[in-house]
Design an enzyme around this catalytic site. Structure first.
Site, PDB file in Angstrom:
ATOM      1  N   GLY A   1       0.825  -1.207   0.000  1.00 28.69           N
ATOM      2  CA  GLY A   1       0.000   0.000   0.000  1.00 28.69           C
ATOM      3  C   GLY A   1       0.858   1.256   0.000  1.00 28.69           C
ATOM      4  O   GLY A   1       0.491   2.282   0.562  1.00 28.69           O
TER       5      GLY A   1
ATOM      6  N   SER B   1      -6.150  -0.584  13.464  1.00 26.60           N
ATOM      7  CA  SER B   1      -6.925   0.646  13.598  1.00 26.60           C
ATOM      8  C   SER B   1      -7.537   0.685  14.994  1.00 26.60           C
ATOM      9  O   SER B   1      -7.760  -0.367  15.607  1.00 26.60           O
ATOM     10  CB  SER B   1      -8.043   0.684  12.549  1.00 26.60           C
ATOM     11  OG  SER B   1      -8.983   1.710  12.831  1.00 26.60           O
TER      12      SER B   1
ATOM     13  N   TYR C   1     -15.155  -3.672   8.846  1.00 23.03           N
ATOM     14  CA  TYR C   1     -13.831  -3.052   8.945  1.00 23.03           C
ATOM     15  C   TYR C   1     -13.239  -3.288  10.332  1.00 23.03           C
ATOM     16  O   TYR C   1     -12.068  -3.671  10.464  1.00 23.03           O
ATOM     17  CB  TYR C   1     -13.943  -1.560   8.659  1.00 23.03           C
ATOM     18  CG  TYR C   1     -12.636  -0.812   8.741  1.00 23.03           C
ATOM     19  CD1 TYR C   1     -11.705  -0.900   7.709  1.00 23.03           C
ATOM     20  CD2 TYR C   1     -12.340  -0.009   9.839  1.00 23.03           C
ATOM     21  CE1 TYR C   1     -10.507  -0.216   7.775  1.00 23.03           C
ATOM     22  CE2 TYR C   1     -11.145   0.677   9.914  1.00 23.03           C
ATOM     23  CZ  TYR C   1     -10.221   0.576   8.871  1.00 23.03           C
ATOM     24  OH  TYR C   1      -9.030   1.250   8.952  1.00 23.03           O
ATOM     25  N   ALA C   2     -14.050  -3.078  11.372  1.00 27.92           N
ATOM     26  CA  ALA C   2     -13.577  -3.288  12.742  1.00 27.92           C
ATOM     27  C   ALA C   2     -13.163  -4.740  12.957  1.00 27.92           C
ATOM     28  O   ALA C   2     -12.145  -5.016  13.605  1.00 27.92           O
ATOM     29  CB  ALA C   2     -14.661  -2.888  13.740  1.00 27.92           C
ATOM     30  N   ALA C   3     -13.938  -5.670  12.403  1.00 28.69           N
ATOM     31  CA  ALA C   3     -13.605  -7.089  12.541  1.00 28.69           C
ATOM     32  C   ALA C   3     -12.272  -7.404  11.867  1.00 28.69           C
ATOM     33  O   ALA C   3     -11.452  -8.158  12.406  1.00 28.69           O
ATOM     34  CB  ALA C   3     -14.716  -7.953  11.941  1.00 28.69           C
TER      35      ALA C   3
ATOM     36  N   LYS D   1      -9.741  -5.397  11.339  1.00 29.17           N
ATOM     37  CA  LYS D   1      -8.624  -4.799  12.067  1.00 29.17           C
ATOM     38  C   LYS D   1      -8.429  -5.451  13.440  1.00 29.17           C
ATOM     39  O   LYS D   1      -7.296  -5.618  13.905  1.00 29.17           O
ATOM     40  CB  LYS D   1      -8.842  -3.295  12.209  1.00 29.17           C
ATOM     41  CG  LYS D   1      -8.815  -2.547  10.884  1.00 29.17           C
ATOM     42  CD  LYS D   1      -7.489  -2.725  10.165  1.00 29.17           C
ATOM     43  CE  LYS D   1      -7.381  -1.884   8.904  1.00 29.17           C
ATOM     44  NZ  LYS D   1      -6.064  -1.994   8.243  1.00 29.17           N
TER      45      LYS D   1
ATOM     46  N   ILE E   1      -6.271  10.382  11.369  1.00 30.55           N
ATOM     47  CA  ILE E   1      -5.087  10.864  10.669  1.00 30.55           C
ATOM     48  C   ILE E   1      -5.512  11.797   9.536  1.00 30.55           C
ATOM     49  O   ILE E   1      -6.374  11.458   8.730  1.00 30.55           O
ATOM     50  CB  ILE E   1      -4.267   9.700  10.082  1.00 30.55           C
ATOM     51  CG1 ILE E   1      -3.931   8.672  11.182  1.00 30.55           C
ATOM     52  CG2 ILE E   1      -3.015  10.219   9.398  1.00 30.55           C
ATOM     53  CD1 ILE E   1      -3.096   9.219  12.313  1.00 30.55           C
TER      54      ILE E   1
END
Length: 258
Positions: free
Chosen positions: A14, A152, A165-167, A169, A198
């Protein structure tokens, strides 16, 4: 404090993204030979490599698809041929939503189509695991290595509307902690960084959602990457470091005297 990475070889996935660009710059400035990898070798990536080279560093641009084992294998072979054996893996590549604009990316999980959350898990969690597994084979043989995974604060405290997304990370955090126990005996450290809010440029902005009153910068995250990759961070493994201005400590407006 010894932050020198002289003689080391690093891979940043990335690398064309906002955080990845700064990671590549700082790793190269610390002396590492850096492979800047992304899904396409675009102008941002080639420009980054040119800038690093102009500053006296060493970097190459290469393509990697972290959802494809053959692509990751080919990238690792190219790195070894051009830069040398890999010492530092920074799993920075990830997504926050599907690339299909026809599908909703945020909302209660029971409403999300599997076509939204399954690809996200494959990139964020499975992609990190895939790159790590393939890179580890050489690291174990050489009995040295640094693996730095990007998670995150969503993986620590959750984020309504972003369950997938939370899962992904949260999975990275536990993967990192468990892996650290498995590979420590080979001289390999595995750590995690969980960024908070950020800014999308290199300027810190006021932000009342953090206890420091500002958003973080890409440099804040890259600083921690260099530290964990360097001799100064050699005794740290299995950690998840929050770089979030204290955002997850508690409600910003809570008062002890009420």
């Amino acid at each position: 404090m010894n932050l020198s990475l002289e003689g080391s070889v690093a891979l940043v996935t990335g690398a064309a993204g906002h955080l990845g660009i700064e990671m590549v710059r700082q790793l190269a400035a610390a002396g590492a030979r850096v492979a800047a990898a992304d899904l396409t070798v675009n102008e941002r990536l080639t420009g980054l490599v040119a800038d690093v080279t102009a500053q006296g560093g060493m970097a190459i641009a290469l393509r990697i698809d972290i959802t494809d084992t053959d692509s990751v294998t080919a990238a690792l072979q190219q790195i070894e041929q051009q830069l040398g054996p890999l010492d530092i893996l920074v799993n920075n590549a990830g997504v926050i939503k599907t690339n299909n604009p026809a599908l909703p990316a945020v909302g209660s999980f029971y409403e999300l189509d599997e076509a939204v959350w399954k690809p996200l898990i494959d990139v964020n969690l499975c992609g990190t695991m895939r790159c790590t597994q393939l890179a580890l084979r050489g690291m174990v043989e050489r009995r040295r290595g640094r693996i730095i995974n990007l998670a995150s604060i969503a993986g620590v405290s959750g984020l309504p509307g972003w369950a997938d997304y939370a899962a992904s990370k949260g999975g990275i955090i536990l993967f990192s902690q468990t892996l650290a126990m498995e590979v420590g005996k080979y001289g390999i450290t595995v750590n995690c960084i969980s960024p908070g809010m950020i800014a999308k440029d290199n300027t810190s902005h006021p932000n009342e959602g953090t206890w420091l009153g500002r958003s973080g910068t890409a440099e804040d995250i890259a600083n921690m990457v260099v530290y964990l990759a360097s001799p100064a961070g050699a005794y740290m493994t299995g950690t998840n470091i929050l770089v979030d201005g204290g955002r997850v400590l508690g409600p910003k407006n809570a008062r002890w005297d009420r």
